[in-house]
Motif scaffolding. Structure first.
Motif, PDB file in Angstrom:
ATOM      1  N   ASP A  30       1.903  19.066  12.029  1.00  0.00           N
ATOM      2  CA  ASP A  30       2.401  20.429  11.773  1.00  0.00           C
ATOM      3  C   ASP A  30       3.553  20.452  10.783  1.00  0.00           C
ATOM      4  OD1 ASP A  30       0.556  21.293  13.681  1.00  0.00           O
ATOM      5  OD2 ASP A  30       2.006  21.159  15.313  1.00  0.00           O
ATOM      6  N   GLY A  31       3.462  19.620   9.740  1.00  0.00           N
ATOM      7  CA  GLY A  31       4.463  19.625   8.687  1.00  0.00           C
ATOM      8  C   GLY A  31       5.737  18.854   9.001  1.00  0.00           C
ATOM      9  N   LEU A  32       5.820  18.232  10.175  1.00  0.00           N
ATOM     10  CA  LEU A  32       7.003  17.472  10.545  1.00  0.00           C
ATOM     11  C   LEU A  32       7.027  16.116   9.838  1.00  0.00           C
ATOM     12  CD1 LEU A  32       6.948  18.178  14.387  1.00  0.00           C
ATOM     13  CD2 LEU A  32       8.420  19.272  12.671  1.00  0.00           C
ATOM     14  N   THR A  33       8.216  15.589   9.618  1.00  0.00           N
ATOM     15  CA  THR A  33       8.367  14.271   9.005  1.00  0.00           C
ATOM     16  C   THR A  33       8.449  13.217  10.102  1.00  0.00           C
ATOM     17  OG1 THR A  33       9.543  15.175   7.106  1.00  0.00           O
ATOM     18  CG2 THR A  33       9.797  12.827   7.521  1.00  0.00           C
ATOM     19  N   PRO A  34       7.594  12.209  10.075  1.00  0.00           N
ATOM     20  CA  PRO A  34       7.607  11.210  11.135  1.00  0.00           C
ATOM     21  C   PRO A  34       8.827  10.302  11.061  1.00  0.00           C
ATOM     22  CG  PRO A  34       6.036  10.589   9.444  1.00  0.00           C
ATOM     23  CD  PRO A  34       6.515  11.967   9.085  1.00  0.00           C
ATOM     24  N   LYS A  35       9.351   9.969  12.240  1.00  0.00           N
ATOM     25  CA  LYS A  35      10.434   8.992  12.341  1.00  0.00           C
ATOM     26  C   LYS A  35       9.906   7.574  12.486  1.00  0.00           C
ATOM     27  CE  LYS A  35      14.167  11.594  14.629  1.00  0.00           C
ATOM     28  NZ  LYS A  35      14.989  11.656  15.872  1.00  0.00           N
ATOM     29  N   GLY A  36       8.774   7.447  13.177  1.00  0.00           N
ATOM     30  CA  GLY A  36       8.251   6.123  13.478  1.00  0.00           C
ATOM     31  C   GLY A  36       6.746   6.061  13.318  1.00  0.00           C
ATOM     32  N   ALA A  37       6.249   4.848  13.137  1.00  0.00           N
ATOM     33  CA  ALA A  37       4.812   4.622  13.026  1.00  0.00           C
ATOM     34  C   ALA A  37       4.458   3.348  13.782  1.00  0.00           C
ATOM     35  CB  ALA A  37       4.377   4.508  11.575  1.00  0.00           C
ATOM     36  N   LEU A  38       3.443   3.447  14.609  1.00  0.00           N
ATOM     37  CA  LEU A  38       2.910   2.310  15.348  1.00  0.00           C
ATOM     38  C   LEU A  38       1.538   2.017  14.760  1.00  0.00           C
ATOM     39  CD1 LEU A  38       3.610   0.511  17.827  1.00  0.00           C
ATOM     40  CD2 LEU A  38       2.420   2.206  19.243  1.00  0.00           C
ATOM     41  N   VAL A  39       1.334   0.762  14.311  1.00  0.00           N
ATOM     42  CA  VAL A  39       0.125   0.421  13.566  1.00  0.00           C
ATOM     43  C   VAL A  39      -0.616  -0.724  14.243  1.00  0.00           C
ATOM     44  CG1 VAL A  39      -0.801  -0.335  11.353  1.00  0.00           C
ATOM     45  CG2 VAL A  39       1.209   1.141  11.421  1.00  0.00           C
ATOM     46  N   PHE A  40      -1.933  -0.548  14.434  1.00  0.00           N
ATOM     47  CA  PHE A  40      -2.807  -1.604  14.944  1.00  0.00           C
ATOM     48  C   PHE A  40      -3.899  -1.826  13.908  1.00  0.00           C
ATOM     49  CE2 PHE A  40      -1.668   0.797  18.982  1.00  0.00           C
ATOM     50  CZ  PHE A  40      -0.517   0.045  19.191  1.00  0.00           C
ATOM     51  N   ALA A  41      -4.100  -3.091  13.499  1.00  0.00           N
ATOM     52  CA  ALA A  41      -5.003  -3.359  12.384  1.00  0.00           C
ATOM     53  C   ALA A  41      -5.892  -4.562  12.659  1.00  0.00           C
ATOM     54  CB  ALA A  41      -4.194  -3.610  11.102  1.00  0.00           C
ATOM     55  N   GLY A  42      -7.108  -4.515  12.113  1.00  0.00           N
ATOM     56  CA  GLY A  42      -8.019  -5.639  12.195  1.00  0.00           C
ATOM     57  C   GLY A  42      -7.436  -6.872  11.523  1.00  0.00           C
ATOM     58  N   ILE A  43      -7.865  -8.044  11.974  1.00  0.00           N
ATOM     59  CA  ILE A  43      -7.273  -9.304  11.531  1.00  0.00           C
ATOM     60  C   ILE A  43      -7.482  -9.553  10.040  1.00  0.00           C
ATOM     61  CG2 ILE A  43      -9.310 -10.639  12.180  1.00  0.00           C
ATOM     62  CD1 ILE A  43      -5.605 -11.725  12.407  1.00  0.00           C
ATOM     63  N   ASP A  44      -8.526  -9.003   9.455  1.00  0.00           N
ATOM     64  CA  ASP A  44      -8.794  -9.231   8.032  1.00  0.00           C
ATOM     65  C   ASP A  44      -8.214  -8.141   7.133  1.00  0.00           C
ATOM     66  OD1 ASP A  44     -10.235 -11.643   8.411  1.00  0.00           O
ATOM     67  OD2 ASP A  44     -11.978 -10.477   9.064  1.00  0.00           O
ATOM     68  N   THR A  45      -7.431  -7.236   7.714  1.00  0.00           N
ATOM     69  CA  THR A  45      -6.762  -6.210   6.923  1.00  0.00           C
ATOM     70  C   THR A  45      -5.730  -6.840   5.996  1.00  0.00           C
ATOM     71  OG1 THR A  45      -7.025  -4.604   8.721  1.00  0.00           O
ATOM     72  CG2 THR A  45      -5.327  -4.126   7.077  1.00  0.00           C
ATOM     73  N   ASP A  46      -5.605  -6.304   4.796  1.00  0.00           N
ATOM     74  CA  ASP A  46      -4.546  -6.730   3.874  1.00  0.00           C
ATOM     75  C   ASP A  46      -3.250  -6.085   4.363  1.00  0.00           C
ATOM     76  OD1 ASP A  46      -2.740  -7.148   1.808  1.00  0.00           O
ATOM     77  OD2 ASP A  46      -4.200  -6.781   0.220  1.00  0.00           O
ATOM     78  N   LEU A  47      -2.548  -6.787   5.224  1.00  0.00           N
ATOM     79  CA  LEU A  47      -1.380  -6.197   5.866  1.00  0.00           C
ATOM     80  C   LEU A  47      -0.280  -5.838   4.878  1.00  0.00           C
ATOM     81  CD1 LEU A  47      -1.095  -8.425   9.067  1.00  0.00           C
ATOM     82  CD2 LEU A  47      -2.250  -6.216   8.802  1.00  0.00           C
ATOM     83  N   ARG A  48      -0.115  -6.663   3.840  1.00  0.00           N
ATOM     84  CA  ARG A  48       0.904  -6.359   2.838  1.00  0.00           C
ATOM     85  C   ARG A  48       0.612  -5.024   2.158  1.00  0.00           C
ATOM     86  NH1 ARG A  48       5.459  -7.820   3.176  1.00  0.00           N
ATOM     87  NH2 ARG A  48       5.686  -5.564   3.172  1.00  0.00           N
ATOM     88  N   ALA A  49      -0.647  -4.817   1.796  1.00  0.00           N
ATOM     89  CA  ALA A  49      -1.027  -3.556   1.155  1.00  0.00           C
ATOM     90  C   ALA A  49      -0.864  -2.389   2.124  1.00  0.00           C
ATOM     91  CB  ALA A  49      -2.460  -3.635   0.654  1.00  0.00           C
ATOM     92  N   MET A  50      -1.212  -2.600   3.395  1.00  0.00           N
ATOM     93  CA  MET A  50      -1.081  -1.538   4.390  1.00  0.00           C
ATOM     94  C   MET A  50       0.381  -1.140   4.576  1.00  0.00           C
ATOM     95  SD  MET A  50      -2.062  -1.648   8.443  1.00  0.00           S
ATOM     96  CE  MET A  50      -0.610  -2.669   8.781  1.00  0.00           C
ATOM     97  N   VAL A  51       1.249  -2.141   4.787  1.00  0.00           N
ATOM     98  CA  VAL A  51       2.669  -1.855   5.003  1.00  0.00           C
ATOM     99  C   VAL A  51       3.282  -1.195   3.773  1.00  0.00           C
ATOM    100  CG1 VAL A  51       4.926  -2.941   5.313  1.00  0.00           C
ATOM    101  CG2 VAL A  51       2.996  -3.636   6.747  1.00  0.00           C
TER     102      VAL A  51
END
Length: 383
Positions: A30-51
């Protein structure tokens, strides 16, 4: 006010998947700015690119998470090799993250560092800890002991150990811009947070109890003076992760399950996920797929009945990788069965873990679990 939203994408391009998941979550903030993010990712995800994609868009966001054995969310259910992003916005609740490294060698130091880092960013009283520690080579019991020492013996801690799709080679933990292994990462929610938990396994012990006569950490060499593998030969004629070991625990007044990782046919030893001390009483445990799925509903019922508010703002789910392996093609039924109880419209995120953490009920200190499903409902006080 506390607003939580989730997004989920399995696009093979990590940047596209991250953008899609972010956009999906943001559409419900609803247009709010997030303070935090919790991320769960598959093992083959490019984590550097995701972060980098997340932090470029929200440079000040507090980010934590880990790799998994499979991802869960309200938009998509169960997926593998995907990215789940949970965004948290609030004017009443602070979201802070912290990290400590060297969890296998010195879990007390790692947990103390993680908690101190997270607590140092807020003046509000911490209300809940979400932990995503290393899941390979560490002792999750010792990690939880360290978190309780840093936060208080009865402080509520929930979460799950990072996974890698049962490869047992390497997991990763995420804390803001850093991507590490052998670490403890925590997210603290501080302020008027309310929560409830439910936990269930669906597993039943078989036969009589047997005493572990020789063990070394997570390796059991002998049970009842015989090679440990013979217990499996006697009861189930199978050396399989589908039959965890039920360990009787006086602290719990019941059992805790430990999943076998490897059966050594030459030595007769069993390598398990969690350490089991000598003199422990054990039994092989079993469950049908229907019983595993029914346990998800039971965990949901516990959480709903214990929730101290009216309507939860979000739900977190931590389920064991051993359950996913046992369920196979029916894995998504576990999640859908849970949402039938907690509600199908509530923002929900979770993953398949190498060990689960939560209090055993509405009260009591947090405990470690294995082959369990943990359901956590979140909200804020309205008074």
């Amino acid at each position: 006010m506390l607003k939580i939203a989730t997004g989920h994408s399995e696009d093979p391009d990590t940047v596209i998947a991250t953008r899609d998941a972010l956009d999906m979550a943001l559409a419900h903030l609803d247009g709010l700015t997030p303070k935090g993010a919790l991320v769960f990712a598959g093992i083959d995800t490019d984590l550097r690119a995701m972060v980098d994609t997340i932090r470029t868009r929200f440079p000040a966001i507090e980010l934590s998470g880990c790799t998994t054995d499979g991802e869960l969310s309200e938009p998509e259910g169960f997926l593998e090799d995907s990215v789940v992003i949970t965004l948290i916005a609030s004017d009443l609740v602070d979201v802070t993250v912290g990290m400590g490294v060297g969890a296998a060698g010195d879990p007390d130091k790692a947990t103390a560092q993680a908690v101190a880092m997270a607590r140092g960013k807020t003046e509000r009283d911490p209300a809940l800890c979400i932990a995503t520690p290393e899941g390979i080579g560490t002792n999750i019991h010792h990690i939880l002991d360290g978190l309780r020492a840093a936060l208080g013996a009865d402080f509520p801690i929930v979460g799950g150990a990072a996974g890698d799709q049962l490869r047992f080679t390497r997991t990763s933990q995420i804390c803001n811009d850093e991507i590490v292994s052998d670490a403890v990462v925590v997210m603290l929610l501080s302020g008027p947070v309310i929560y409830s938990c439910g936990v269930a396994t669906g597993y039943t012990p078989l036969g009589q109890r047997h005493v572990v006569s020789r063990a070394d950490g997570a390796v059991i060499h002998e049970i009842g003076g015989k090679p440990a593998v013979e217990l499996y030969d006697d009861y189930v004629q199978s050396h399989s992760i589908f039959f965890p070991l039920a360990v009787h625990s006086p602290e719990r007044g019941g059992i805790v399950l430990s999943t076998p990782q490897h059966f050594d046919r030459e030595t007769g030893s069993i390598h398990l996920v969690n350490p089991i001390p000598a003199e422990s009483e054990v039994q092989i445990a079993t469950a049908s797929r229907d019983e595993i799925i029914a346990a998800a509903r039971e965990a949901g019922r516990q959480a709903v009945s214990a929730y101290p508010g009216t309507t939860p703002e979000a739900a977190l789910v931590f389920s064991c990788a051993g359950r996913r392996a046992a369920l196979g093609t029916r894995t998504n039924e576990e999640y859908t069965s849970l949402t039938e109880i907690i509600g199908q419209r509530i923002p929900t995120a979770g993953f398949y873990t190498y060990g689960e953490i939560c209090p055993p009920g509405p009260e009591g200190r947090s405990l470690t679990h294995t082959n369990a499903l943990v359901a956590v409902l979140l909200g804020t006080r309205t008074d």
